[in-house]
Design a protein around this motif. Sequence first.
Motif, short mmCIF file in Angstrom:
data_model
loop_
_atom_site.label_atom_id
_atom_site.label_comp_id
_atom_site.label_asym_id
_atom_site.label_seq_id
_atom_site.Cartn_x
_atom_site.Cartn_y
_atom_site.Cartn_z
N PHE A 109 14.66 0.77 2.20
CA PHE A 109 15.44 -0.11 1.31
C PHE A 109 15.34 0.42 -0.12
CE2 PHE A 109 14.40 -2.42 5.11
CZ PHE A 109 15.57 -3.12 5.41
N ASP A 110 14.53 -0.18 -0.93
CA ASP A 110 14.26 0.33 -2.27
C ASP A 110 12.96 -0.29 -2.75
OD1 ASP A 110 14.87 -2.21 -3.86
OD2 ASP A 110 16.81 -1.89 -2.89
N GLU A 111 12.45 0.20 -3.87
CA GLU A 111 11.13 -0.20 -4.31
C GLU A 111 11.06 -1.69 -4.66
OE1 GLU A 111 7.78 1.28 -7.57
OE2 GLU A 111 9.47 2.58 -7.06
N ASP A 166 0.82 -1.22 0.00
CA ASP A 166 0.00 0.00 0.00
C ASP A 166 0.86 1.26 0.00
OD1 ASP A 166 -2.34 -1.39 0.01
OD2 ASP A 166 -2.94 -0.86 2.05
N ASP A 167 2.01 1.20 0.66
CA ASP A 167 2.87 2.38 0.80
C ASP A 167 3.68 2.68 -0.46
OD1 ASP A 167 2.08 2.85 3.41
OD2 ASP A 167 3.68 1.64 4.29
N LEU A 168 3.71 1.76 -1.42
CA LEU A 168 4.53 1.92 -2.62
C LEU A 168 4.10 3.14 -3.44
CD1 LEU A 168 4.76 -1.81 -3.74
CD2 LEU A 168 6.69 -0.38 -3.04
N PRO A 169 5.02 3.70 -4.21
CA PRO A 169 4.67 4.86 -5.06
C PRO A 169 3.50 4.61 -5.99
CG PRO A 169 7.05 4.62 -4.93
CD PRO A 169 6.47 3.42 -4.23
N ALA A 170 3.34 3.38 -6.48
CA ALA A 170 2.24 3.07 -7.39
C ALA A 170 0.90 2.97 -6.67
CB ALA A 170 2.52 1.75 -8.12
N THR A 223 12.93 -4.14 -3.57
CA THR A 223 13.02 -4.94 -2.36
C THR A 223 11.70 -4.92 -1.59
OG1 THR A 223 15.39 -4.53 -2.17
CG2 THR A 223 14.26 -5.24 -0.18
N ALA A 224 11.02 -3.77 -1.58
CA ALA A 224 9.72 -3.67 -0.91
C ALA A 224 8.69 -4.58 -1.56
CB ALA A 224 9.24 -2.22 -0.93
N ILE A 225 8.67 -4.62 -2.88
CA ILE A 225 7.74 -5.51 -3.58
C ILE A 225 8.01 -6.96 -3.21
CG2 ILE A 225 7.04 -6.39 -5.85
CD1 ILE A 225 7.64 -3.52 -6.93
N LEU A 226 9.28 -7.34 -3.24
CA LEU A 226 9.65 -8.71 -2.91
C LEU A 226 9.38 -9.04 -1.44
CD1 LEU A 226 12.99 -9.04 -4.91
CD2 LEU A 226 10.81 -10.17 -5.41
N ALA A 227 9.61 -8.07 -0.56
CA ALA A 227 9.33 -8.30 0.86
C ALA A 227 7.85 -8.57 1.09
CB ALA A 227 9.77 -7.09 1.68
N GLY A 228 6.99 -7.81 0.42
CA GLY A 228 5.55 -8.06 0.52
C GLY A 228 5.19 -9.43 -0.02
N ASP A 229 5.74 -9.76 -1.18
CA ASP A 229 5.48 -11.08 -1.78
C ASP A 229 5.92 -12.20 -0.84
OD1 ASP A 229 4.55 -9.79 -4.04
OD2 ASP A 229 6.38 -10.10 -5.20
N ALA A 230 7.10 -12.05 -0.26
CA ALA A 230 7.65 -13.10 0.60
C ALA A 230 6.86 -13.24 1.90
CB ALA A 230 9.12 -12.81 0.91
N LEU A 231 6.38 -12.13 2.46
CA LEU A 231 5.56 -12.21 3.66
C LEU A 231 4.22 -12.87 3.37
CD1 LEU A 231 6.30 -8.72 5.25
CD2 LEU A 231 6.74 -10.94 6.33
#
Length: 293
Positions: free
Chosen positions: A104-106, A83-87, A108-116
């Motif tokens: 971190f970076d965008e 939800d917090d991502l720029p998109a 990594t944030a996408i992957l962190a969400g996917d992994a969680l």
Amino acid sequence: MLVNAIKEYQLRVDDQLKQRFSTLEDTAPQLKAAMTHGALLGGKRIRPFLVYSVGQMFGVPLEKLDACAAAIECIHAYSLIHDDLPAMDDDALRRGQPTVHIAFDEATAILAGDALQTLAFEIVTEAVPGITSEQHIAMVRALAKASGYRGMCGGQAIDLASTDKHIDLKALTQLHNMKTGALISCAVELALIAANAPKDQYQTMMEFAHAVGLAFQVQDDILDIIATTEELGKPQGSDAESNKSTFPQLLGLQGAKDTATQLIQEALSALAKLPYNSQLIADFARYIIERRI
């Protein structure tokens, strides 16, 4: 009593999450760090609280609820990271700290969400003494439905599509029943599945969950207006800044407060039908519309 229980369950689910993160290999250390950052920023742990408190009301030992509590918090953490991502909402602060894509970076944030998200399903299928395979399957179905197209993701899609547009109260209610309410209802449902709750009591508790889930979002909309940035842990007035439809916008501030109060009364009426000591959960329901964070 409520304050102590909230704190106890916060610490318990955080310990569960820390244990699980500690078992992850260090093959992708930045991703692991981002997952940890996103999941352990703090927060109210509303969903784990409901798993634990509802399960306890039905006589389920805490040990049988740990996996469900950790799993649903992983889903919630993933949703906030995305939800917090720029998109999406393009937020730089979450709970007073840098959001994952800022820290971190965008990518990594996408992957962190996917992994969680995937970790949640790994956790909820762990073998737990006293939980049958049929219960595990029901838990997976409940978590998947609440998280996906019919729940949180679908609600977020409607929210994005509704930005800069006027939507009516019915559409706004549907949006938040999916985006926010579905995962809150799922927390209650996971506890009911663990308890093998009788069908009539199951339905009554889901009525409670539905009312509390929507009241939680109404109060969030109210707090976006009346709370400070420090209290919120994110910029005050971000909904108005993003031109999102909210309950105060459609009903007025007092109308939104009245709606939240009515929803909690519906939740308390459902609880009153049950043959259990539901004081803790009733106090929690009232807290939903009294909180400042």
